[in-house]
Design an enzyme around this catalytic site. Structure first.
Site, PDB file in Angstrom:
ATOM      1  N   SER A  38       7.235  -0.064  -7.947  1.00 56.55           N
ATOM      2  CA  SER A  38       6.439   0.976  -8.616  1.00 56.55           C
ATOM      3  C   SER A  38       4.927   0.743  -8.529  1.00 56.55           C
ATOM      4  CB  SER A  38       6.900   1.097 -10.065  1.00 56.55           C
ATOM      5  OG  SER A  38       6.293   2.211 -10.675  1.00 56.55           O
ATOM      6  N   HIS A  39       4.283   0.551  -9.673  1.00 58.98           N
ATOM      7  CA  HIS A  39       2.822   0.460  -9.743  1.00 58.98           C
ATOM      8  C   HIS A  39       2.326  -0.981  -9.644  1.00 58.98           C
ATOM      9  CE1 HIS A  39       4.933   0.349 -13.511  1.00 58.98           C
ATOM     10  NE2 HIS A  39       4.029  -0.514 -13.926  1.00 58.98           N
ATOM     11  N   ASP A  84       1.157   6.724  -8.267  1.00 60.38           N
ATOM     12  CA  ASP A  84       1.291   5.266  -8.187  1.00 60.38           C
ATOM     13  C   ASP A  84       1.957   4.791  -6.894  1.00 60.38           C
ATOM     14  OD1 ASP A  84       3.887   6.075  -8.740  1.00 60.38           O
ATOM     15  OD2 ASP A  84       4.348   4.297  -9.924  1.00 60.38           O
ATOM     16  N   ASP A 112       4.959   4.075  -5.820  1.00 60.29           N
ATOM     17  CA  ASP A 112       6.130   4.769  -5.283  1.00 60.29           C
ATOM     18  C   ASP A 112       6.113   6.269  -5.561  1.00 60.29           C
ATOM     19  OD1 ASP A 112       6.497   4.304  -8.005  1.00 60.29           O
ATOM     20  OD2 ASP A 112       8.671   4.303  -7.830  1.00 60.29           O
ATOM     21  N   ASP A 140       5.895   8.157  -8.349  1.00 59.28           N
ATOM     22  CA  ASP A 140       6.522   8.871  -9.465  1.00 59.28           C
ATOM     23  C   ASP A 140       5.617   9.068 -10.675  1.00 59.28           C
ATOM     24  OD1 ASP A 140       6.632   6.225 -10.190  1.00 59.28           O
ATOM     25  OD2 ASP A 140       8.782   6.192 -10.657  1.00 59.28           O
ATOM     26  N   ARG A 141       4.528   8.300 -10.775  1.00 57.31           N
ATOM     27  CA  ARG A 141       3.610   8.506 -11.904  1.00 57.31           C
ATOM     28  C   ARG A 141       2.468   9.448 -11.509  1.00 57.31           C
ATOM     29  NH1 ARG A 141       2.704   2.854 -15.235  1.00 57.31           N
ATOM     30  NH2 ARG A 141       4.903   2.497 -15.686  1.00 57.31           N
ATOM     31  N   LYS A 178      10.951  10.579 -12.374  1.00 56.87           N
ATOM     32  CA  LYS A 178       9.674  11.230 -12.640  1.00 56.87           C
ATOM     33  C   LYS A 178       9.020  11.533 -11.302  1.00 56.87           C
ATOM     34  CE  LYS A 178       7.902   6.734 -14.047  1.00 56.87           C
ATOM     35  NZ  LYS A 178       8.547   5.943 -15.100  1.00 56.87           N
ATOM     36  N   ARG A 225       2.821  -3.503 -27.123  1.00 57.25           N
ATOM     37  CA  ARG A 225       2.108  -2.230 -27.039  1.00 57.25           C
ATOM     38  C   ARG A 225       2.012  -1.618 -28.429  1.00 57.25           C
ATOM     39  NH1 ARG A 225       2.148  -1.997 -21.637  1.00 57.25           N
ATOM     40  NH2 ARG A 225       4.095  -2.036 -20.433  1.00 57.25           N
TER      41      ARG A 225
HETATM   42  C1  G1P Z   1       6.733   0.932 -18.836  1.00 60.92           C
HETATM   43  C2  G1P Z   1       6.377   2.226 -19.541  1.00 60.92           C
HETATM   44  C3  G1P Z   1       7.595   3.119 -19.627  1.00 60.92           C
HETATM   45  C4  G1P Z   1       8.165   3.363 -18.218  1.00 60.92           C
HETATM   46  C5  G1P Z   1       8.412   2.019 -17.534  1.00 60.92           C
HETATM   47  C6  G1P Z   1       8.854   2.212 -16.080  1.00 60.92           C
HETATM   48  O1  G1P Z   1       7.732   0.248 -19.568  1.00 60.92           O
HETATM   49  O2  G1P Z   1       5.843   1.991 -20.836  1.00 60.92           O
HETATM   50  O3  G1P Z   1       7.248   4.348 -20.238  1.00 60.92           O
HETATM   51  O4  G1P Z   1       9.354   4.093 -18.277  1.00 60.92           O
HETATM   52  O5  G1P Z   1       7.216   1.237 -17.548  1.00 60.92           O
HETATM   53  O6  G1P Z   1       7.902   2.898 -15.333  1.00 60.92           O
HETATM   54  P1  G1P Z   1       7.442  -0.929 -20.658  1.00 60.92           P
HETATM   55  O7  G1P Z   1       6.656  -1.988 -19.946  1.00 60.92           O
HETATM   56  O8  G1P Z   1       6.630  -0.307 -21.751  1.00 60.92           O
HETATM   57  O9  G1P Z   1       8.799  -1.365 -21.111  1.00 60.92           O
HETATM   58 ZN    ZN Z   2       6.390   4.234 -10.109  1.00 60.56          ZN
END
Ligand code: G1P
Ligand code: ZN
Length: 543
Positions: free
Chosen positions: A113-114, A277, A279, A281-282, A376, A496
């Protein structure tokens, strides 16, 4: 070409999280590491002989090597065909789209992902099921169980397959079809949105900037925004996917998408800016000198959904993750449709969408989507916004301000405390849970606490219960403070704190969120004893 059965030894750390298995590249490069996990997937999903699989990834370092291994293992495990994106590329939403469109037996997506990419950075792998969404917990558990006892895997002894030219080849008895990574996805987008109206907007002098952050969405954005929609050449920046994302952190927020933020807040800023991001999806949405929070974006898309052809008949319902602001709830209420509050993570939305209960869903963490796929979808959100802008012919800022005037503004911010000692972070959560009774009814200035709880969710579709999903302090005026430990952090614990204050008074809507939330922030720090318990007086990131 022959099938080889290779003896192996199990690794103990292959537990897939909600986003699959994520580890540093050198971990994946250990002998048999990837192979063990792939065999564990194949042994757990019970694909019928001759089934078709989709394979693709976000192009980060090790993507190509991993795909060659997966192809040879798929051939040795009885798959009949694999659809693979050209160059090994498929964005996560595009993979979901291809799985659904071609009715395949799911797919394997390679992404972290990111998270940053490169020889020392992150890599990831996950299996998405036939509906195009992430595997169920039952399947990920089965994969993990298998990975702990695996003694051998099967792989075809064969030369690498060329991934760079479209067309078919064979690998043993299996067909490998290299498909255009973009076209299925682009066609789906054309079927959802009014491309003629967006084209007219873009040719009228309306300027856009899309930051692909050197990640997977570059080719998608170039094809769709500059190609099909006629945005000026150069509207897509950082559009060539790089194995290390140019050394950056491909996460679209105000901190990491700084190139774009500078342009959108600079002189002569374009009318609309967006980023996605690693991949794809964001998404982050910006107007000229203006930031749209993901929570507001979800509410606004819902309120204006009927302007897009795909949603012309209205929405079945909306879903948001619990920490996401209640702005979408207000729209759902006005539209007289249900709004579901789910735990953090995308998998909860999939059930609701499969059951036809919701059309749109979103998270405060820059994730928005609809039932067109089961992930997403960053570029989808951008096109939805452009469709609305084309129909309303107003600026991003004016559309958002009108929205606030009509529904009220949910001031919102998230404070992240990264890499905390795990014990201290757990201590904060434990202390909060023990304080529910003493906090209830207590007043701090204009804020008085109505209730406190630890969020629990019963899935309305399958009845499964998810407990301990975050501590909520709920105030009488609808304001909220939420505390949650991240499930995706890689170092120590990440705490968080989500802050939300509702403001109906239009004369206060111009306030900066940090100013409007000042008192709530003080309450949040005070009741959690964060500073004394963790030694931190400043968050690592504020969004
Ligand atoms: C984080 C984001 C959450 C998202 C996830 C995957 O997870 O807060 O909304 O679905 O990345 O992209 P967290 O690190 O808060 O568990
Ligand atoms: Zn992603």
């Amino acid at each position: 070409m022959s099938i080889r059965t290779v003896s192996t030894q199990a690794f103990s750390d292959q537990k897939p999280g909600t986003s699959g298995l994520r580890k540093k590249v050198p971990v994946f490069q250990q002998a048999n590491y990837l192979e063990n996990f792939v065999q564990s997937i194949f042994d757990s999903i019970e694909a019928p002989k001759g089934a078709t699989l989709v394979v693709g990834g976000d192009g980060r370092y090790y993507n190509r090597e991993a795909i060659q291994i997966i192809l040879k293992m798929a051939a040795a495990n009885g798959f009949g065909k694999v659809l693979v994106g050209r160059g090994g590329i498929l964005s996560t939403p595009a993979a979901s789209c291809v799985i659904r469109k071609h009715n395949t037996f799911g797919g394997i997506i390679l992404s972290a992902s990111h998270n940053p990419g490169g020889p020392k950075e992150d890599f990831g792998i996950k299996y998405n099921r036939t509906n195009g969404g992430p595997a169920t917990e039952t399947v990920t558990e089965a994969i993990f169980t298998k990975s702990k006892t695996i003694t051998s895997y099967r792989i075809l002894d064969a030369a690498d397959v060329s991934l760079d030219a479209l067309g078919s080849s064979t690998l043993g008895e299996m067909k490998v079809e290299v498909i255009d990574a973009v076209s299925d996805y682009a066609e789906l987008m054309e079927s959802l949105f009014d491309f003629n109206a967006i084209r007219a907007l873009l040719s009228s002098g309306f300027r856009i900037k899309f930051d692909a952050m050197h990640a997977v969405n570059g080719p998608y954005a170039k094809d769709i925004l500059e190609g099909r929609l006629g945005a000026a050449a150069g509207s897509v920046m950082n559009g060539i996917p790089l194995e290390d994302f140019g050394g950056g952190h491909p996460d679209p927020n105000l901190t990491y998408a700084h190139d774009l933020v500078e342009i959108m807040y600079g002189d002569n800023a374009p009318d609309f800016g967006a980023a996605s991001d690693g991949d794809g999806d964001r998404n982050m949405i910006l107007g000229k000198h203006f930031f749209v929070t993901p929570s507001d974006s979800l509410a606004l898309l819902a309120a204006n959904a009927t302007l897009a052809p795909a949603y012309k008949k209205g929405l079945a319902g909306i879903a948001r993750s619990m920490p996401t602001s209640a702005a979408a709830d207000r729209v759902a209420h006005a539209l007289n449709i249900p709004c579901f509050e789910t735990p953090t993570g995308w998998k909860f939305f999939g059930n609701l969408m499969d059951a036809g209960k919701v059309t749109l869903c979103g998270e405060e963490s820059f994730g928005t989507g609809s039932d067109h796929v089961r992930e997403k979808d960053g570029l989808w959100a951008v096109l939805f916004w452009l469709n609305i802008l084309a129909a309303r012919k107003q600026s991003v800022e004016n559309i958002v301000r009108e929205h606030w005037a009509k529904y009220g503004r949910n001031f919102y911010s998230r404070y992240d405390y990264e890499a905390l000692p795990t014990e201290a972070a757990n201590g904060v959560m434990q202390h909060l849970r023990e304080s529910f009774t003493s906090l209830t009814g207590k007043s701090f200035g204009k804020y008085s606490i109505k209730t406190c709880d630890d969020f629990s969710y019963t899935d309305p579709v399958d009845g499964s219960v998810s407990k301990n999903q975050g501590v909520r302090i709920l105030f009488s005026d609808g304001s909220r403070i939420i505390y949650r430990l991240s499930g995706t952090g890689t170092e120590g614990a990440t705490l968080r704190i989500y802050l939300e204050a509702f403001e109906a008074d239009v004369s206060r809507h111009h306030l900066d969120a940090q100013v409007a939330l000042k008192e709530l922030i003080e309450i949040a720090l005070n009741v959690s004893e964060l500073k004394s318990r963790t030694g931190r007086d400043k968050p690592t990131v504020i969004t």
